[in-house]
Design a protein around this motif. Structure first.
Motif, short mmCIF file in Angstrom:
data_model
loop_
_atom_site.label_atom_id
_atom_site.label_comp_id
_atom_site.label_asym_id
_atom_site.label_seq_id
_atom_site.Cartn_x
_atom_site.Cartn_y
_atom_site.Cartn_z
N LEU A 192 0.82 -1.20 0.00
CA LEU A 192 0.00 0.00 0.00
C LEU A 192 0.86 1.26 0.00
O LEU A 192 0.55 2.24 -0.70
CB LEU A 192 -0.95 0.00 1.20
N ASP A 193 1.94 1.30 0.77
CA ASP A 193 2.79 2.49 0.81
C ASP A 193 3.36 2.80 -0.57
O ASP A 193 3.44 3.97 -0.97
CB ASP A 193 3.93 2.30 1.82
N THR A 194 3.78 1.78 -1.31
CA THR A 194 4.28 1.99 -2.67
C THR A 194 3.19 2.54 -3.56
O THR A 194 3.42 3.44 -4.37
CB THR A 194 4.82 0.67 -3.25
N ARG A 195 1.99 2.03 -3.40
CA ARG A 195 0.85 2.51 -4.18
C ARG A 195 0.57 3.98 -3.89
O ARG A 195 0.32 4.77 -4.80
CB ARG A 195 -0.39 1.68 -3.86
N LEU A 196 0.60 4.35 -2.61
CA LEU A 196 0.29 5.73 -2.24
C LEU A 196 1.39 6.69 -2.68
O LEU A 196 1.11 7.85 -3.00
CB LEU A 196 0.06 5.82 -0.73
N ASP A 197 2.65 6.21 -2.71
CA ASP A 197 3.75 7.05 -3.18
C ASP A 197 3.60 7.39 -4.67
O ASP A 197 4.07 8.43 -5.12
CB ASP A 197 5.09 6.36 -2.95
N ALA A 198 2.98 6.49 -5.41
CA ALA A 198 2.75 6.69 -6.86
C ALA A 198 1.25 6.62 -7.13
O ALA A 198 0.79 5.89 -8.00
CB ALA A 198 3.50 5.64 -7.67
N ARG A 199 0.49 7.43 -6.39
CA ARG A 199 -0.97 7.35 -6.48
C ARG A 199 -1.48 7.65 -7.89
O ARG A 199 -2.48 7.09 -8.33
CB ARG A 199 -1.58 8.34 -5.48
N PHE A 200 -0.78 8.54 -8.62
CA PHE A 200 -1.18 8.87 -9.98
C PHE A 200 -1.18 7.63 -10.87
O PHE A 200 -1.97 7.53 -11.82
CB PHE A 200 -0.27 9.95 -10.57
N LEU A 201 -0.28 6.69 -10.60
CA LEU A 201 -0.27 5.43 -11.35
C LEU A 201 -1.24 4.43 -10.75
O LEU A 201 -1.92 3.68 -11.47
CB LEU A 201 1.13 4.81 -11.33
N ASP A 202 -1.31 4.40 -9.44
CA ASP A 202 -2.16 3.43 -8.74
C ASP A 202 -3.61 3.55 -9.18
O ASP A 202 -4.29 2.55 -9.39
CB ASP A 202 -2.03 3.65 -7.23
N VAL A 203 -4.09 4.79 -9.34
CA VAL A 203 -5.50 5.00 -9.68
C VAL A 203 -5.78 4.64 -11.13
O VAL A 203 -6.94 4.51 -11.53
CB VAL A 203 -5.92 6.45 -9.35
N ARG A 204 -4.74 4.41 -11.93
CA ARG A 204 -4.97 3.90 -13.29
C ARG A 204 -5.44 2.45 -13.26
O ARG A 204 -6.00 1.96 -14.24
CB ARG A 204 -3.69 4.00 -14.12
N ARG A 205 -5.17 1.75 -12.17
CA ARG A 205 -5.57 0.35 -12.08
C ARG A 205 -7.09 0.27 -11.98
O ARG A 205 -7.70 0.95 -11.15
CB ARG A 205 -4.93 -0.30 -10.86
N PRO A 206 -7.74 -0.53 -12.82
CA PRO A 206 -9.21 -0.59 -12.82
C PRO A 206 -9.80 -0.88 -11.44
O PRO A 206 -10.83 -0.30 -11.08
CB PRO A 206 -9.51 -1.72 -13.81
N ARG A 207 -9.16 -1.72 -10.66
CA ARG A 207 -9.69 -2.04 -9.34
C ARG A 207 -9.67 -0.82 -8.42
O ARG A 207 -10.60 -0.58 -7.65
CB ARG A 207 -8.86 -3.17 -8.71
N VAL A 208 -8.60 -0.03 -8.50
CA VAL A 208 -8.48 1.15 -7.65
C VAL A 208 -9.41 2.26 -8.16
O VAL A 208 -10.09 2.92 -7.38
CB VAL A 208 -7.02 1.64 -7.60
N ALA A 209 -9.44 2.46 -9.47
CA ALA A 209 -10.34 3.47 -10.04
C ALA A 209 -11.79 3.18 -9.65
O ALA A 209 -12.57 4.11 -9.39
CB ALA A 209 -10.20 3.51 -11.55
N ALA A 210 -12.14 1.90 -9.57
CA ALA A 210 -13.52 1.52 -9.22
C ALA A 210 -13.90 2.03 -7.84
O ALA A 210 -15.04 2.46 -7.62
CB ALA A 210 -13.67 0.00 -9.28
N VAL A 211 -12.96 2.01 -6.89
CA VAL A 211 -13.24 2.50 -5.53
C VAL A 211 -13.67 3.96 -5.58
O VAL A 211 -14.66 4.36 -4.95
CB VAL A 211 -12.01 2.33 -4.62
#
Length: 430
Positions: A113-132
């Protein structure tokens, strides 16, 4: 003209799309690209022997997560996502992505999760994350619709304040010219003041700030609170509004977010039914005593372990009501026949508390007395107390945590997954 990927069908015949390169596969004579935008994914197929030289050159140079513009012929193909593919005549690299990527957007490689939050601009490209966040947006839309339909006035209260809402040390002090000021813990005092203004029914959706030194999966130092206050209402009436709102939000998400729920692999979305059970605080303590080892007594706040134990017993959403006055805020109205108990409540999910509310004490003398009883100085609350001297109606209200609502609705493991850029004890950027 560019069209959303979701709208591309074989019937289009010809289409232009823009999006990100989600995956790349090269099978010798054929190259396959999955291109993604916010509406979906389409396969772009390049037959190398027939493709224009410019298309081949771009396909060779492009990297995953680059932004591309593709124009070509749409064909039906069973094995491709959505049953169609795009054979390009134009394949343009709009913005080339550096390699390697900070995280795998295709979700094939697990990431902390910390890696995801550090690169949130990329993380939210993931369909599962964008869905949230699409579901969160839908939920807040449903909430605004509900309050508008019910005749509430949308208000905005200050986030820079001179006094604490409830006292205590959980405040972020800030430099405000030559004065002492804080980031607001809650719109509580201001929404009550609006009852004196004759607004009768108000709501606000906005940030709150709490300097709590909690490093748990359910705490944030900046959160979004959904608050209401209603004149000529008691605690029972605003509890009814709260449970009605929860039912409406779940129903709206279920009816409008099917693709997002599918991206989250939620196949059995819960639909709560009102009325929610009302559990007196004393009975809640007895349930906890029977099932947890930690000592808990009447008059204690309910610990996380007790919350879980009581939630397991209750099963779904429920209210804990009739709290001891000593452990609730000064503005909670006490029962006339037993002042040791007040007209306060918490809305609970089996996993955690979602909302806290009460009927407020609207009588000036009693409110001043209750502030003093809490060890606070009534003089520090003069701006708040003044409206109570000039005709304050009976009123009640509550605050509901937006992130916790989304977290429990979607079964997320950490509340930080329900906010784009979380602020906690250790995270101040991005």
């Amino acid at each position: 003209m560019r069209i959303p990927i979701q709208s591309v069908t074989p019937e289009c015949g010809h289409a232009e799309i823009c999006g990100w390169v989600h995956e790349v596969r090269d099978l010798g004579g054929l190259a396959f690209f999955l291109i993604r935008d916010r509406t979906g994914i389409i396969q772009v197929t390049i037959p190398k022997k027939k493709a224009p030289e410019a298309v081949l050159a771009a396909a060779k140079a492009v990297s995953r997560e680059s932004v591309v513009r593709v124009t070509g012929t749409v064909k039906a193909i069973d094995k491709a996502p959505g049953g169609r593919e795009l054979v390009p005549e134009i394949f343009e690299i709009v913005s080339l992505a550096e390699t390697p990527l900070p995280l795998d957007v295709s979700e094939k490689v697990p990431v902390e999760l910390d890696t995801r939050l550090d690169a949130r601009f990329l993380d939210v490209r993931r369909p599962r994350v964008a869905a949230v966040f699409e579901i969160r947006s839908a939920a807040l839309h449903a909430i605004n619709q509900y309050f508008h339909h019910e005749g509430f006035t949308n208000i905005t209260t200050p986030k820079i304040v001179a006094a604490a809402t409830e006292g205590g040390t959980e405040l972020f002090p800030i430099a405000y010219f030559d004065k002492e000021a804080f980031l607001n813990q809650s719109p509580q005092l201001y929404k009550q003041m609006m009852m004196a203004a004759g607004c009768e029914k108000v709501y606000e959706i906005g940030p709150i700030f709490r300097a709590e030194e909690h490093n748990t999966t359910k705490h944030l130092n900046e959160a979004t609170s959904i608050d209401i206050e209603v004149s000529f209402a008691d605690h029972l009436e605003v509890m009814r509004i709260l449970e009605d709102l929860i039912v409406r939000v779940y129903g709206y998400v279920n009816g409008t977010c099917s693709s997002q729920l599918a991206n989250l692999e939620i196949t059995n979305f819960p639909l709560p039914k009102a009325p929610f059970p009302r559990l007196p605080y004393g009975e809640a303590i007895e349930i906890a005593k029977k099932t947890i080892e930690d000592p808990i007594r009447y008059g204690d706040d309910i610990s996380p372990a007790a919350e879980r134990a009581i939630g397991a017993e209750m099963g779904g959403h429920y209210f804990i009501v009739d709290w001891p006055s000593e452990i609730r805020p000064y503005y909670a109205m006490q029962y006339e026949n037993d002042p040791s108990i007040c007209k306060a409540f918490d809305l609970m999910h089996p996993r955690m508390e979602l909302s806290s509310g009460a009927q407020r004490e609207h009588r000036y003398d009693r409110l001043v007395h209750q502030i003093s009883r809490k060890g606070l100085n009534p003089g520090s609350f003069e701006f708040y107390l003044r409206p109570f001297r000039y005709g304050m109606p009976p009123h009640a209200g509550w605050g509901l945590g937006a992130e916790r609502l989304v977290m429990t609705m979607l079964g997320l493991s950490n509340v930080r997954e329900a906010v784009l850029f979380p602020r906690d004890m250790h995270r101040l950027v991005p």
